[in-house]
Motif scaffolding. Structure first.
Motif, PDB file in Angstrom:
ATOM      1  N   PHE A   1       0.834  -1.199   0.000  1.00  0.00           N
ATOM      2  CA  PHE A   1       0.000   0.000   0.000  1.00  0.00           C
ATOM      3  C   PHE A   1       0.874   1.256   0.000  1.00  0.00           C
ATOM      4  N   SER A   2       1.924   1.248   0.837  1.00  0.00           N
ATOM      5  CA  SER A   2       2.816   2.406   0.905  1.00  0.00           C
ATOM      6  C   SER A   2       3.518   2.619  -0.437  1.00  0.00           C
ATOM      7  N   ASP A   3       3.993   1.533  -1.051  1.00  0.00           N
ATOM      8  CA  ASP A   3       4.650   1.647  -2.354  1.00  0.00           C
ATOM      9  C   ASP A   3       3.742   2.308  -3.372  1.00  0.00           C
ATOM     10  N   GLY A   4       2.471   1.896  -3.368  1.00  0.00           N
ATOM     11  CA  GLY A   4       1.517   2.480  -4.310  1.00  0.00           C
ATOM     12  C   GLY A   4       1.402   3.973  -4.111  1.00  0.00           C
ATOM     13  N   VAL A   5       1.264   4.400  -2.849  1.00  0.00           N
ATOM     14  CA  VAL A   5       1.134   5.830  -2.564  1.00  0.00           C
ATOM     15  C   VAL A   5       2.383   6.586  -3.011  1.00  0.00           C
ATOM     16  N   TYR A   6       3.563   6.067  -2.640  1.00  0.00           N
ATOM     17  CA  TYR A   6       4.806   6.749  -3.016  1.00  0.00           C
ATOM     18  C   TYR A   6       4.930   6.838  -4.541  1.00  0.00           C
ATOM     19  N   ALA A   7       4.575   5.742  -5.237  1.00  0.00           N
ATOM     20  CA  ALA A   7       4.758   5.723  -6.690  1.00  0.00           C
ATOM     21  C   ALA A   7       3.837   6.726  -7.377  1.00  0.00           C
ATOM     22  N   ILE A   8       2.580   6.771  -6.958  1.00  0.00           N
ATOM     23  CA  ILE A   8       1.648   7.679  -7.639  1.00  0.00           C
ATOM     24  C   ILE A   8       1.992   9.128  -7.313  1.00  0.00           C
ATOM     25  N   VAL A   9       2.396   9.393  -6.080  1.00  0.00           N
ATOM     26  CA  VAL A   9       2.742  10.765  -5.706  1.00  0.00           C
ATOM     27  C   VAL A   9       3.986  11.218  -6.476  1.00  0.00           C
ATOM     28  N   ALA A  10       4.948  10.299  -6.645  1.00  0.00           N
ATOM     29  CA  ALA A  10       6.183  10.664  -7.343  1.00  0.00           C
ATOM     30  C   ALA A  10       5.927  10.998  -8.807  1.00  0.00           C
ATOM     31  N   THR A  11       4.871  10.434  -9.401  1.00  0.00           N
ATOM     32  CA  THR A  11       4.655  10.623 -10.830  1.00  0.00           C
ATOM     33  C   THR A  11       3.582  11.652 -11.150  1.00  0.00           C
ATOM     34  N   LEU A  12       2.887  12.159 -10.111  1.00  0.00           N
ATOM     35  CA  LEU A  12       1.797  13.105 -10.382  1.00  0.00           C
ATOM     36  C   LEU A  12       2.303  14.380 -11.045  1.00  0.00           C
ATOM     37  N   LEU A  13       3.470  14.856 -10.619  1.00  0.00           N
ATOM     38  CA  LEU A  13       3.924  16.171 -11.092  1.00  0.00           C
ATOM     39  C   LEU A  13       4.304  16.171 -12.567  1.00  0.00           C
ATOM     40  N   ILE A  14       4.771  15.012 -13.074  1.00  0.00           N
ATOM     41  CA  ILE A  14       5.186  15.007 -14.471  1.00  0.00           C
ATOM     42  C   ILE A  14       3.987  15.266 -15.385  1.00  0.00           C
ATOM     43  N   LEU A  15       2.797  14.870 -14.925  1.00  0.00           N
ATOM     44  CA  LEU A  15       1.571  15.145 -15.676  1.00  0.00           C
ATOM     45  C   LEU A  15       1.396  16.637 -15.892  1.00  0.00           C
ATOM     46  N   ASP A  16       1.535  17.407 -14.797  1.00  0.00           N
ATOM     47  CA  ASP A  16       1.385  18.860 -14.900  1.00  0.00           C
ATOM     48  C   ASP A  16       2.463  19.444 -15.783  1.00  0.00           C
ATOM     49  N   ILE A  17       3.700  18.948 -15.589  1.00  0.00           N
ATOM     50  CA  ILE A  17       4.811  19.446 -16.390  1.00  0.00           C
ATOM     51  C   ILE A  17       4.494  19.241 -17.875  1.00  0.00           C
ATOM     52  N   CYS A  18       3.990  18.043 -18.225  1.00  0.00           N
ATOM     53  CA  CYS A  18       3.731  17.745 -19.640  1.00  0.00           C
ATOM     54  C   CYS A  18       2.590  18.583 -20.191  1.00  0.00           C
ATOM     55  N   GLU A  19       1.587  18.884 -19.339  1.00  0.00           N
ATOM     56  CA  GLU A  19       0.435  19.616 -19.864  1.00  0.00           C
ATOM     57  C   GLU A  19       0.665  21.120 -19.896  1.00  0.00           C
ATOM     58  N   ASP A  20       1.349  21.638 -18.872  1.00  0.00           N
ATOM     59  CA  ASP A  20       1.433  23.096 -18.749  1.00  0.00           C
ATOM     60  C   ASP A  20       2.732  23.694 -19.282  1.00  0.00           C
ATOM     61  N   ASN A  21       3.806  22.915 -19.296  1.00  0.00           N
ATOM     62  CA  ASN A  21       5.101  23.519 -19.580  1.00  0.00           C
ATOM     63  C   ASN A  21       5.641  23.239 -20.981  1.00  0.00           C
ATOM     64  N   VAL A  22       4.749  22.850 -21.898  1.00  0.00           N
ATOM     65  CA  VAL A  22       5.154  22.766 -23.295  1.00  0.00           C
ATOM     66  C   VAL A  22       4.666  24.044 -23.967  1.00  0.00           C
ATOM     67  N   PRO A  23       5.595  24.894 -24.417  1.00  0.00           N
ATOM     68  CA  PRO A  23       5.154  26.195 -24.953  1.00  0.00           C
ATOM     69  C   PRO A  23       4.391  26.029 -26.271  1.00  0.00           C
ATOM     70  N   ASP A  24       3.563  27.006 -26.546  1.00  0.00           N
ATOM     71  CA  ASP A  24       2.794  27.017 -27.785  1.00  0.00           C
ATOM     72  C   ASP A  24       3.726  27.373 -28.954  1.00  0.00           C
ATOM     73  N   PRO A  25       3.713  26.578 -30.039  1.00  0.00           N
ATOM     74  CA  PRO A  25       4.634  26.859 -31.158  1.00  0.00           C
ATOM     75  C   PRO A  25       4.529  28.291 -31.680  1.00  0.00           C
ATOM     76  N   ARG A  26       3.257  28.833 -31.757  1.00  0.00           N
ATOM     77  CA  ARG A  26       3.108  30.186 -32.288  1.00  0.00           C
ATOM     78  C   ARG A  26       3.760  31.220 -31.377  1.00  0.00           C
ATOM     79  N   GLU A  27       3.561  30.992 -30.055  1.00  0.00           N
ATOM     80  CA  GLU A  27       4.129  31.921 -29.079  1.00  0.00           C
ATOM     81  C   GLU A  27       5.659  31.945 -29.166  1.00  0.00           C
ATOM     82  N   VAL A  28       6.233  30.738 -29.343  1.00  0.00           N
ATOM     83  CA  VAL A  28       7.689  30.652 -29.465  1.00  0.00           C
ATOM     84  C   VAL A  28       8.151  31.465 -30.668  1.00  0.00           C
ATOM     85  N   GLU A  29       7.404  31.354 -31.770  1.00  0.00           N
ATOM     86  CA  GLU A  29       7.766  32.064 -33.002  1.00  0.00           C
ATOM     87  C   GLU A  29       7.722  33.576 -32.780  1.00  0.00           C
TER      88      GLU A  29
END
Lengths: 496, 496
Positions: free
Chosen positions: A259-287
């Motif tokens: 049970f503890s492993d499950g909690v640690y694993a999901i908590v450790a990976t939650l942030l990458i979701l936000d990183i992938c959704e929010d921190n990829v810049p818009d191609p037009r904005e970059v241009e």
């Protein structure tokens, strides 16, 4: 005892299904259930972490206004899921083997449990409407009924039961006892469902009772034995054979770890979701903004990457401490289980803390508050781990491996491992209070230093122990010298 | 063989750490790594599922335009994580015990792996900019280096190694072999990083090669042995002792199960997140639109609840089939591992399918398409499970328990379990093509009927087998009668 039962016992629990029969070991079903329950317990931190707070708002107010309901949902979900998990652990300590019907019934039970967070969301959004609490209670009653069916099915097919209960004369007693444990929550929820239409506060009190009941009943028993003396308990002991071992200390070490492993694993990976959704810049904005330079566009997200790696390192190292701790533990008592769950509840809060540190990094009023919240959460997560160790030491004969007990080198090393995070987070907290200008630098320095501290910890402890020993031996030599002097003097004294 | 090594072997792998030493069994470290890797492999389906499509757009076009990049990210992540997982499995088949340093190195490795999805997101958004592919390659090279350090550390402390390699004369050969397996991916990535600045398409080709390389090399070896005959392979066999067992068939059944459990668990719980965030009505809206009636406000979300329970039931039952299948399996070959991963990749797609069914329920052009996508994904997920079973049957002496082999009652039962989902999803697909008006009704009917079908499956199979047996015995009796008749006739014939 009939012949097939004896054969089943000889084969042992780990050797797979009986040839030609439909009976299976429950190991993988339990691992899957643990994974589901730990994810569900933790995943409700995401809506909390995703709550948008304007950088110019004071964090103090906005926490009170916006986050309170969501944090309440998270905590309620976490606590109720751990109660359900503890009941599940007990249930499958009685039923050791499964077949297809039990596997499907267990999946049905899991399905209802994973729906519980939604009922909490409804409760948090509409605290005055009875429907949320009614829906929750109905779910809890259904879960109770399915588990009761599982118990009935298990006792109807005794070859599925724990071998000691299989052989016992008191099967009916065990059945009643496990049914009582499983159904007391749902009965309280049933009452809550009825009262939700008349007087809602009473329903909430009843729900709270479901969470604290196991611990409350334990406390009452403990107080009783203190008042009435040890006699009552011992009598019970004799009449119920291995009762205490199987039903009263419900936490198998393996499932606590899973049970503890499950909690640690999901908590450790939650942030990458936000990183992938929010921190990829818009191609037009970059241009437009950065003249096509992706690197320049990404450099603005620097604090987010730091927050991600910081979060992963903290959670990974706290898992490492937990792992080291449970290598030394032979049995988890109920109190250790409770402390573990409290520690995990704070671990679940870490993504929130790092969301704060990444959002308010550098440029807002709330930078220090965010870092302090992170320190506080880390401190509580690690201090509860330390408390597990302390509790284990109180009963070290039963709960710890011989080589890890008080006084050995391993003991000192474990102590250092467990003390590192509470000390560092507390230190960082007070440093940010004193040197508020350098708070970010202090925080990041702490994150970078800690992994190396863990790597070098064994060396430090060895040096420290050697130093202590040499100091001790020096002082002992002094004592010896003094004693010799006294011995030299004393003949004279006795002569005089 | 030195004395402590012998003692270590006698103690066996499952008995916890050696008293007073820092060596630990790797079991829990591997379970935690499996949980992390399975979550990371699957979690990238969330951005795909969250892509908003206007209900009045045709699904066909919008899938092509909006989803393609995100689906590519999901698939790339899934495949590359499974490659990393396979390398990790092999690595820890060689290194059987760990200590604190290895645990920390492994955590560092996991941290870089969980960052990979972000590099894929960059690649998908900026396919023409070298930075994304460069960042990915750098991460892969770092992972390779950390794993090489783990190997070097393990061979420097031989008591951490697998006992058979510990005793072997060929330790250096094993070391080189495992380093080759671990570093071939990172070397390809290093080349990709260099080429990314000159000629990006070549980099992508190299990346693709990383994913298919293990299977490609296997295929080439297989072709070689077919062309050159069995001789070459057998020679290798003799020179390398247990080489094939430990290095060439890399998948321990336990870890395949742990990885699959993680994927099933995270996929089963992803949808409740959406339900909790999107389907709690706004209190003000309830007051204005529904005159304070929460029940009325919630009734509009009916299809979402159905989609959630439908998704959970499908994933739960596919897990159940997978669980039943692996109870019968003794060893997972590489091909079975590949088929398992393909099945899991489609399982990961299920949240997308159910997002579609809940968003387009009833009122849009795309209802039928959504249901058909669901059916197709379910079909592929389940048909690959069926393929695992078929592959296992090709080598049934090695891969299956004796009682589950071809011809037995358990075999027929397993066949029925595995065939249920492919048949039903294919049936539902064609029914929706024919009776497009009733497609939703058909789909929900299918979801309700299947759990009961699983419960009653054993009875069905028993009836079916009895029926076949009685038909067989009838026909045999007829054959016997005919033979007797012939026997009666034949003397006459021979006479005539």
């Amino acid at each position: 005892m009939s012949a097939p039962r004896a054969a089943a016992r000889e084969r042992g629990p780990g050797l797979g299904p009986e040839p030609g029969s439909s009976t299976q070991t429950s190991h993988r079903l339990l691992a899957y259930s643990d994974a589901l329950l730990s994810i569900i317990a933790t995943v409700m931190i995401l809506p909390v972490a995703h709550t948008k707070i304007h950088p110019d708002q004071k964090l103090g107010e906005s926490v009170q206004q916006l986050l309170l309901a969501k944090i309440a949902v998270y905590l309620m979900t976490f606590l109720i899921v751990t109660v359900a998990w503890a009941a599940h652990v007990r249930l499958f300590q009685v039923i050791e083997h499964i077949d297809d019907v039990l596997a499907l019934l267990n999946l049905a039970c899991m399905m209802i449990i994973t729906f519980l967070p939604y009922t909490f969301s409804l409760m948090a959004s509409f605290p005055g409407v009875p429907f949320g609490i009614f829906l929750f209670s109905v779910c809890a009653v259904i879960i109770g009924l399915i588990q009761a069916v599982i118990v009935a099915y298990g006792f109807y097919h005794p070859h599925l039961l724990n071998p000691q209960i299989q052989e016992s004369e008191n099967q009916n007693f065990y059945k009643r006892h496990i049914l009582k444990i499983i159904l007391r929550g749902p009965v309280l929820c049933f009452l809550a469902a009825i009262f939700s239409f008349f007087f809602i506060p009473l329903s909430y009190v009843l729900l709270g009772l479901v969470i604290v009941f196991p611990h409350l009943s334990r406390l009452i028993t403990w107080c009783k034995t203190k008042v009435l003396g040890q006699r009552g308990e011992e009598e019970e002991h004799h009449s119920l054979e291995t009762f205490t071992f199987y039903l009263s200390e419900p936490l198998s070490k393996e499932r606590v770890e899973a049970f503890s492993d499950g909690v640690y694993a999901i908590v450790a990976t939650l942030l990458i979701l936000d990183i992938c959704e929010d921190n990829v810049p818009d191609p037009r904005e970059v241009e437009e903004k950065f003249h096509g330079s992706l690197l320049e566009a990404l450099s603005q997200y620097g604090p987010n990457y730091l927050a991600y790696f910081g979060s992963f390192v903290t959670i990974g190292l706290l898992w490492f401490v937990h792992h080291s701790l449970f290598l030394y533990v032979t049995k988890a008592t109920r109190l250790m289980g409770l402390l573990n769950i409290l520690s995990l509840a704070f671990i679940g809060g870490l993504p929130l803390a790092y969301q704060l540190t990444s959002e308010f990094a550098e440029k807002s009023h709330n930078e220090i508050e965010a870092i302090q919240v992170s320190c506080v959460i880390t401190f509580f997560a690690s201090i509860f781990q330390f408390a597990i160790w302390t509790t284990a030491l109180l009963n070290e004969e039963e709960t710890l491996h011989a080589f890890a007990r008080y006084g050995g080198k391993e003991h000192a090393f474990m102590f250092a491992k467990l003390a590192l995070y509470p000390c560092v987070s507390l230190g960082a907290f007070f440093l940010t209070c004193l040197l508020s200008e350098f708070s970010t630098a202090i925080f990041h320095l702490m994150q970078i230093v800690i992994p190396f501290a863990f790597l070098a910890l064994r060396i430090f402890v060895r040096i420290f122990l050697t130093a202590i020993k040499s100091v001790m031996s020096l002082s002992r030599r002094k004592v010896v010298l003094l004693e010799e002097e006294e011995a030299c003097l004393s003949p004279n004294e006795t002569l005089s």
